[in-house]
Design a protein around this motif. Structure first.
Motif, mmCIF file in Angstrom:
data_model
loop_
_atom_site.group_PDB
_atom_site.id
_atom_site.type_symbol
_atom_site.label_atom_id
_atom_site.label_comp_id
_atom_site.label_asym_id
_atom_site.label_seq_id
_atom_site.Cartn_x
_atom_site.Cartn_y
_atom_site.Cartn_z
ATOM 1 N N GLN A 1 3.818 4.462 5.102
ATOM 2 C CA GLN A 1 4.546 3.326 4.301
ATOM 3 C C GLN A 1 4.400 3.388 2.793
ATOM 4 O O GLN A 1 3.585 4.107 2.301
ATOM 5 C CB GLN A 1 3.950 2.196 4.914
ATOM 6 C CG GLN A 1 2.400 1.860 4.607
ATOM 7 C CD GLN A 1 1.998 0.690 4.910
ATOM 8 O OE1 GLN A 1 2.415 -0.628 4.500
ATOM 9 N NE2 GLN A 1 1.004 0.557 6.260
ATOM 10 N N HIS B 1 -6.873 5.481 0.209
ATOM 11 C CA HIS B 1 -7.149 4.122 0.917
ATOM 12 C C HIS B 1 -7.249 4.093 2.525
ATOM 13 O O HIS B 1 -6.587 5.062 2.993
ATOM 14 C CB HIS B 1 -6.153 3.023 0.617
ATOM 15 C CG HIS B 1 -6.211 1.702 1.139
ATOM 16 N ND1 HIS B 1 -6.926 0.862 0.534
ATOM 17 C CD2 HIS B 1 -5.765 1.068 1.939
ATOM 18 C CE1 HIS B 1 -6.951 -0.377 1.179
ATOM 19 N NE2 HIS B 1 -6.326 -0.210 2.146
ATOM 20 N N GLY C 1 -0.400 -8.281 6.933
ATOM 21 C CA GLY C 1 -0.859 -7.121 6.061
ATOM 22 C C GLY C 1 -1.638 -7.788 4.816
ATOM 23 O O GLY C 1 -1.912 -8.883 4.725
ATOM 24 N N TYR D 1 1.078 5.138 8.569
ATOM 25 C CA TYR D 1 0.348 5.656 7.409
ATOM 26 C C TYR D 1 1.259 6.292 6.420
ATOM 27 O O TYR D 1 0.947 7.053 5.521
ATOM 28 C CB TYR D 1 -0.399 7.135 7.931
ATOM 29 C CG TYR D 1 -1.711 6.342 8.811
ATOM 30 C CD1 TYR D 1 -3.023 5.816 8.456
ATOM 31 C CD2 TYR D 1 -1.293 6.242 10.413
ATOM 32 C CE1 TYR D 1 -3.796 5.525 9.016
ATOM 33 C CE2 TYR D 1 -2.421 5.678 10.861
ATOM 34 C CZ TYR D 1 -3.712 5.478 10.368
ATOM 35 O OH TYR D 1 -4.805 4.753 11.297
ATOM 36 N N ILE E 1 -6.808 2.246 5.892
ATOM 37 C CA ILE E 1 -6.132 1.058 6.062
ATOM 38 C C ILE E 1 -7.256 0.023 7.006
ATOM 39 O O ILE E 1 -7.844 0.481 7.837
ATOM 40 C CB ILE E 1 -4.856 1.288 7.137
ATOM 41 C CG1 ILE E 1 -4.030 2.017 6.539
ATOM 42 C CG2 ILE E 1 -4.407 -0.108 7.701
ATOM 43 C CD1 ILE E 1 -2.780 2.530 7.167
ATOM 44 N N THR F 1 0.343 -4.094 8.283
ATOM 45 C CA THR F 1 -0.545 -3.596 9.559
ATOM 46 C C THR F 1 0.272 -4.053 10.849
ATOM 47 O O THR F 1 0.333 -3.858 11.810
ATOM 48 C CB THR F 1 -1.678 -4.037 9.662
ATOM 49 O OG1 THR F 1 -1.903 -5.584 9.659
ATOM 50 C CG2 THR F 1 -2.522 -3.523 8.429
ATOM 51 N N SER G 1 5.484 0.045 -4.134
ATOM 52 C CA SER G 1 3.974 0.560 -3.422
ATOM 53 C C SER G 1 3.004 -0.593 -3.976
ATOM 54 O O SER G 1 3.056 -1.358 -4.925
ATOM 55 C CB SER G 1 3.591 1.858 -3.872
ATOM 56 O OG SER G 1 3.389 1.782 -5.093
ATOM 57 N N VAL H 1 0.034 -3.425 1.904
ATOM 58 C CA VAL H 1 -0.176 -2.584 3.073
ATOM 59 C C VAL H 1 0.035 -3.557 4.114
ATOM 60 O O VAL H 1 -0.641 -4.394 4.518
ATOM 61 C CB VAL H 1 -1.891 -2.140 2.946
ATOM 62 C CG1 VAL H 1 -2.049 -1.522 4.224
ATOM 63 C CG2 VAL H 1 -2.257 -1.301 1.802
ATOM 64 N N LEU I 1 -4.070 3.540 -4.522
ATOM 65 C CA LEU I 1 -4.266 3.520 -2.868
ATOM 66 C C LEU I 1 -4.355 4.973 -2.480
ATOM 67 O O LEU I 1 -4.175 5.142 -0.954
ATOM 68 C CB LEU I 1 -3.260 2.705 -2.534
ATOM 69 C CG LEU I 1 -3.181 1.453 -2.712
ATOM 70 C CD1 LEU I 1 -2.049 0.666 -1.900
ATOM 71 C CD2 LEU I 1 -4.417 0.716 -2.533
ATOM 72 N N ALA J 1 3.291 1.701 0.562
ATOM 73 C CA ALA J 1 1.965 1.258 -0.172
ATOM 74 C C ALA J 1 1.126 2.347 -0.555
ATOM 75 O O ALA J 1 0.721 2.398 -2.060
ATOM 76 C CB ALA J 1 1.098 0.602 0.816
ATOM 77 N N PHE J 2 1.207 3.550 0.216
ATOM 78 C CA PHE J 2 0.427 4.439 -0.526
ATOM 79 C C PHE J 2 1.144 5.620 -1.276
ATOM 80 O O PHE J 2 0.354 6.691 -1.752
ATOM 81 C CB PHE J 2 -0.045 5.443 0.819
ATOM 82 C CG PHE J 2 -0.546 4.695 1.913
ATOM 83 C CD1 PHE J 2 -1.823 4.073 1.616
ATOM 84 C CD2 PHE J 2 -0.041 4.435 3.179
ATOM 85 C CE1 PHE J 2 -2.494 3.117 2.407
ATOM 86 C CE2 PHE J 2 -0.674 3.741 4.451
ATOM 87 C CZ PHE J 2 -1.891 2.941 3.507
#
Length: 392
Positions: free
Chosen positions: A61, A72, A283, A59, A74, A237, A232, A235, A69, A63-64
């Motif tokens: 990472q 967002h 991801g 949470y 996940i 996973t 960013s 995402v 996002l 990306a956010f």
């Protein structure tokens, strides 16, 4: 009088503080950039190839950091509703860092960016970004040479292929060479794309090792998107794959061939563009990043590219594509893509109905969709050495 004395004291104090020189200013900017790129690690793995892999809270990472996002949620696993399984050979490559440890549950592995990585780029803002390829008056890319298999004319919601892995020569400091799959949509001067495969890029990674790499853009590389997790957007996973990590083993001329099985598929429900490697979901790129690609791709490409300021020029770069051998050398010598597949609205993995081949510089990097017999499926071969007897 008291006010004047205080003002004079403040001015004198400020005058006593030396101004930072250019080197000090750059150092401060680099540390700020590193703090932005390298999220706090819950665990760290030191790979035998020299990479440092940080296990970062999923949470937290990169990306956010993207404004699209902000709120967002996940999607931990794809919900494709379709069997996207891709066959993987037993001799599949794996990443070197995996020999040194694994990331704990609830984290994802990220290759740490170091100061020397940032010192190689022209500007800190350009770190991790693809070069804008530039266009001539006729609209052709001037700094990029490709040898590709392509299909167009439909709405594609996925594509995959098996790409054999090589370690081609890279000539000039800013050159890179890559073998990958592209899904694109939008006008040629401002297209959007998601891309995945392997790459040798000394400017980005600081060495000439072959690495698994992804990229995305929404303006044909002018300013948006990046490689791997250096900005960013993507995402992740999966705790087992590192974007930008070294692949090993690699293929040898006349010897054993090693492949990576790569696919990108759009989840019909969430519209996320999921990345699949060696049969594992890694991801996704959320649809909020895109305009044209929010719904589907209209062009799929498989094959190789070389970026250099010395392609389509004399003298030509010596950076190789694929294995460094021409497509006509075929099995165990040339680079190839086997089992190129697309997914359209039928929601089935299948060979494209119509394909074509394209090589910008066929005397430097060639392309051959070779069909051994009428009963066998074609295999797309591509690549070349760059500057040589036939490429000046």
């Amino acid at each position: 009088m008291v006010a004047l004395a205080i003002a004079a004291a403040i001015l004198q104090a400020h005058a006593a503080i030396p101004e930072m020189n250019n080197s000090q200013q750059l150092s401060v900017q680099i540390q700020k950039k590193l703090k932005l790129l390298n999220k706090p690690a819950l665990h760290t793995i030191y790979s035998e190839d020299g990479d440092i892999i940080d296990c970062v809270d999923i949470y937290k990472q990169p990306a956010f950091d993207h404004p699209a996002l902000k709120n967002h949620t996940i999607q931990m696993e794809p919900d494709w509703g379709v069997d996207w399984k891709m066959s993987v050979e037993q001799n599949e490559p794996f990443q070197v860092w995996q020999r040194s440890g694994r990331c704990p549950e609830g984290t994802i592995p990220i290759r740490r960016v170091r100061e020397q990585d940032l010192l190689r780029v022209n500007s800190l803002d350009s770190f991790g970004k693809n070069f804008f390829y530039g266009s001539s008056k006729l609209g052709a890319e001037v700094n990029r040479s490709t040898s590709i298999l392509y299909t167009a004319g439909y709405n594609y919601i996925g594509a995959s292929g098996q790409i054999n892995v090589w370690n081609p020569k890279v000539d000039l400091p800013n050159d890179f060479t890559a073998s990958r799959i592209w899904l694109k949509n939008g006008p040629s001067e401002n297209f959007e794309s998601v891309e995945a495969g392997w790459m040798v890029n000394r400017r980005l990674y600081g060495d000439t090792k072959t690495r698994f790499s992804v990229h995305w853009t929404v303006d044909s590389y002018k300013s948006t998107g990046c490689f791997d997790l250096t900005c960013s957007g993507f995402v992740q996973t999966n705790p087992k794959i590192v974007l930008g990590a070294v692949i090993d083993p690699i293929s040898t001329r006349g010897g054993q061939q090693f492949i990576i099985s790569v696919g990108m598929f759009q989840d019909p429900r969430s519209r996320n563009w999921w990345l699949n490697v060696q049969g594992w979901p890694v991801g996704y790129w959320p649809p909020t990043l895109f305009g044209y690609l929010r719904h589907s791709a209209t062009l799929v490409e498989w094959g190789g590219e070389v970026f250099s300021s010395h392609v389509k020029k004399v003298p030509h770069t010596r950076t190789a594509m694929g294995s460094g051998d021409y497509a006509g050398r075929h099995y165990r010598h040339a680079s190839y893509v086997m089992l190129p597949r697309i997914v359209d609205n039928s929601l089935q993995l299948k060979y494209p109905e119509r394909v074509g081949t394209w090589a910008n510089e066929p005397f430097c990097y060639s392309a051959d969709n070779y069909q051994r017999t009428y009963a066998t499926e074609p295999v797309f071969f591509y690549g070349g050495p760059g500057r040589s007897r036939d490429c000046h």
